[in-house]
Design an enzyme around this catalytic site. Structure first.
Site, PDB file in Angstrom:
ATOM      1  N   ASP A 146       0.868  -1.172   0.000  1.00 57.49           N
ATOM      2  CA  ASP A 146       0.000   0.000   0.000  1.00 57.49           C
ATOM      3  C   ASP A 146       0.904   1.220   0.000  1.00 57.49           C
ATOM      4  OD1 ASP A 146      -3.234   0.339   0.976  1.00 57.49           O
ATOM      5  OD2 ASP A 146      -1.972   2.130   0.926  1.00 57.49           O
ATOM      6  N   ASP A 168      -6.363  -3.156  -5.646  1.00 57.79           N
ATOM      7  CA  ASP A 168      -7.442  -2.287  -5.179  1.00 57.79           C
ATOM      8  C   ASP A 168      -6.933  -0.846  -5.149  1.00 57.79           C
ATOM      9  OD1 ASP A 168      -9.759  -1.247  -4.137  1.00 57.79           O
ATOM     10  OD2 ASP A 168      -9.406  -1.997  -2.107  1.00 57.79           O
ATOM     11  N   CYS A 194     -12.716   1.820  -8.755  1.00 52.66           N
ATOM     12  CA  CYS A 194     -13.755   2.513  -7.980  1.00 52.66           C
ATOM     13  C   CYS A 194     -14.088   3.879  -8.576  1.00 52.66           C
ATOM     14  CB  CYS A 194     -13.343   2.641  -6.513  1.00 52.66           C
ATOM     15  SG  CYS A 194     -11.839   3.596  -6.267  1.00 52.66           S
TER      16      CYS A 194
END
Length: 150
Positions: free
Chosen positions: A2, A51, A91
Protein backbone atom coordinates in the site's frame (compact mmCIF):
# COMPACT_ATOMS: atom_id res chain seq x y z
CA UNK A 1 1.51 -3.38 -0.57
CA UNK A 2 0.00 0.00 0.00
CA UNK A 3 1.20 3.52 -0.63
CA UNK A 4 0.04 4.46 2.88
CA UNK A 5 2.36 3.64 5.77
CA UNK A 6 -0.63 3.92 8.11
CA UNK A 7 -2.46 1.21 6.15
CA UNK A 8 0.63 -1.04 6.22
CA UNK A 9 1.03 -0.53 9.98
CA UNK A 10 -2.64 -1.33 10.60
CA UNK A 11 -2.50 -4.46 8.41
CA UNK A 12 0.65 -5.63 10.22
CA UNK A 13 -0.99 -5.09 13.61
CA UNK A 14 -4.08 -6.99 12.45
CA UNK A 15 -1.91 -9.88 11.23
CA UNK A 16 -0.20 -10.04 14.66
CA UNK A 17 -3.57 -10.04 16.44
CA UNK A 18 -4.63 -12.99 14.29
CA UNK A 19 -1.30 -14.84 14.63
CA UNK A 20 -0.62 -14.55 10.89
CA UNK A 21 2.55 -12.46 11.02
CA UNK A 22 4.65 -15.41 9.82
CA UNK A 23 2.45 -15.87 6.71
CA UNK A 24 1.95 -12.35 5.39
CA UNK A 25 4.18 -9.42 4.58
CA UNK A 26 3.15 -5.80 4.11
CA UNK A 27 5.15 -3.20 2.20
CA UNK A 28 4.74 0.56 1.85
CA UNK A 29 5.51 1.22 -1.81
CA UNK A 30 4.13 2.72 -5.00
CA UNK A 31 2.50 -0.02 -7.11
CA UNK A 32 3.97 1.35 -10.35
CA UNK A 33 7.47 0.95 -8.89
CA UNK A 34 7.01 -2.30 -6.97
CA UNK A 35 5.27 -4.48 -9.58
CA UNK A 36 8.09 -4.21 -12.17
CA UNK A 37 10.65 -4.93 -9.41
CA UNK A 38 8.78 -8.06 -8.30
CA UNK A 39 8.49 -9.17 -11.92
CA UNK A 40 12.23 -8.66 -12.50
CA UNK A 41 12.95 -10.73 -9.37
CA UNK A 42 10.81 -13.55 -10.78
CA UNK A 43 8.21 -13.28 -8.03
CA UNK A 44 5.22 -15.64 -8.36
CA UNK A 45 2.19 -15.55 -6.10
CA UNK A 46 -0.92 -17.65 -5.57
CA UNK A 47 -3.10 -14.55 -5.27
CA UNK A 48 -2.60 -10.92 -6.30
CA UNK A 49 -5.17 -8.31 -5.27
CA UNK A 50 -5.34 -4.90 -6.95
CA UNK A 51 -7.44 -2.29 -5.18
CA UNK A 52 -6.12 1.06 -6.37
CA UNK A 53 -7.65 4.41 -5.61
CA UNK A 54 -9.70 5.91 -8.44
CA UNK A 55 -7.24 6.65 -11.24
CA UNK A 56 -9.69 9.11 -12.76
CA UNK A 57 -12.07 11.57 -11.19
CA UNK A 58 -12.97 13.35 -14.43
CA UNK A 59 -13.72 12.49 -18.06
CA UNK A 60 -10.62 14.33 -19.20
CA UNK A 61 -8.29 11.90 -17.40
CA UNK A 62 -9.90 8.62 -18.51
CA UNK A 63 -7.26 7.97 -21.19
CA UNK A 64 -4.44 8.12 -18.62
CA UNK A 65 -6.48 6.03 -16.19
CA UNK A 66 -6.87 3.31 -18.83
CA UNK A 67 -3.08 3.24 -19.23
CA UNK A 68 -2.65 2.92 -15.47
CA UNK A 69 -5.20 0.14 -15.07
CA UNK A 70 -3.76 -1.70 -18.07
CA UNK A 71 -0.21 -1.43 -16.70
CA UNK A 72 -0.94 -2.64 -13.15
CA UNK A 73 -3.17 -5.48 -14.37
CA UNK A 74 -0.60 -6.64 -16.92
CA UNK A 75 2.17 -6.59 -14.29
CA UNK A 76 -0.03 -8.31 -11.71
CA UNK A 77 -1.02 -11.07 -14.14
CA UNK A 78 2.64 -11.82 -14.76
CA UNK A 79 3.13 -12.24 -11.01
CA UNK A 80 0.29 -14.75 -10.59
CA UNK A 81 1.37 -18.40 -10.60
CA UNK A 82 -0.13 -20.48 -13.39
CA UNK A 83 -3.59 -21.37 -12.06
CA UNK A 84 -3.47 -18.68 -9.36
CA UNK A 85 -5.91 -15.85 -8.86
CA UNK A 86 -6.13 -12.14 -9.60
CA UNK A 87 -8.64 -9.90 -7.85
CA UNK A 88 -8.85 -6.49 -9.50
CA UNK A 89 -11.14 -3.52 -9.19
CA UNK A 90 -11.87 0.05 -10.15
CA UNK A 91 -13.76 2.51 -7.98
CA UNK A 92 -14.24 5.27 -10.56
CA UNK A 93 -17.58 5.74 -12.26
CA UNK A 94 -15.71 7.26 -15.23
CA UNK A 95 -14.06 3.86 -15.76
CA UNK A 96 -17.21 2.15 -17.03
CA UNK A 97 -17.83 -1.57 -16.80
CA UNK A 98 -17.24 -1.91 -20.55
CA UNK A 99 -14.03 0.10 -20.50
CA UNK A 100 -12.64 -1.65 -17.42
CA UNK A 101 -13.44 -5.07 -18.89
CA UNK A 102 -11.82 -4.14 -22.21
CA UNK A 103 -8.74 -2.79 -20.41
CA UNK A 104 -8.29 -6.02 -18.42
CA UNK A 105 -8.69 -8.08 -21.60
CA UNK A 106 -6.00 -5.99 -23.33
CA UNK A 107 -3.68 -6.48 -20.36
CA UNK A 108 -4.25 -10.25 -20.47
CA UNK A 109 -3.41 -10.41 -24.18
CA UNK A 110 -0.25 -8.35 -23.65
CA UNK A 111 0.78 -10.53 -20.67
CA UNK A 112 0.03 -13.74 -22.64
CA UNK A 113 -2.43 -14.87 -19.98
CA UNK A 114 -5.86 -16.45 -20.13
CA UNK A 115 -8.46 -15.34 -17.65
CA UNK A 116 -11.26 -17.49 -16.29
CA UNK A 117 -13.78 -15.26 -14.60
CA UNK A 118 -14.65 -16.58 -11.17
CA UNK A 119 -16.64 -13.64 -9.85
CA UNK A 120 -17.88 -10.18 -10.80
CA UNK A 121 -19.32 -7.81 -8.21
CA UNK A 122 -20.26 -4.19 -7.69
CA UNK A 123 -20.61 -2.21 -4.49
CA UNK A 124 -22.62 -3.49 -1.53
CA UNK A 125 -26.35 -2.73 -1.14
CA UNK A 126 -25.61 0.08 1.31
CA UNK A 127 -24.16 1.96 -1.71
CA UNK A 128 -27.00 1.36 -4.18
CA UNK A 129 -26.67 1.80 -7.92
CA UNK A 130 -29.24 4.38 -9.00
CA UNK A 131 -30.15 4.12 -12.66
CA UNK A 132 -30.80 7.85 -12.76
CA UNK A 133 -27.31 8.65 -11.40
CA UNK A 134 -24.41 7.24 -13.42
CA UNK A 135 -21.91 8.21 -10.74
CA UNK A 136 -23.57 5.76 -8.31
CA UNK A 137 -22.23 2.80 -10.34
CA UNK A 138 -18.61 3.18 -9.41
CA UNK A 139 -17.23 -0.14 -8.16
CA UNK A 140 -16.28 -2.89 -10.58
CA UNK A 141 -14.65 -5.96 -8.98
CA UNK A 142 -13.41 -9.11 -10.72
CA UNK A 143 -11.81 -12.31 -9.53
CA UNK A 144 -10.04 -14.31 -12.24
CA UNK A 145 -8.13 -17.53 -12.35
CA UNK A 146 -5.03 -16.79 -14.41
CA UNK A 147 -3.28 -19.29 -16.67
CA UNK A 148 -0.34 -18.90 -18.99
CA UNK A 149 -1.46 -18.67 -22.63
CA UNK A 150 0.58 -21.35 -24.36
Amino acid sequence: MDASQLAVDQASANARLNHLEDRVRFICEDVFELLPELEAEGGQYDVVILDPPAFTKSRSSVKNAVKGYREINLRAMKLVKDGGFLATCSCSHFMTYELFTKTIAQAARSAHRRLRQVEYRTQAPDHPILWSADESYYLKFYIFQVTVDR
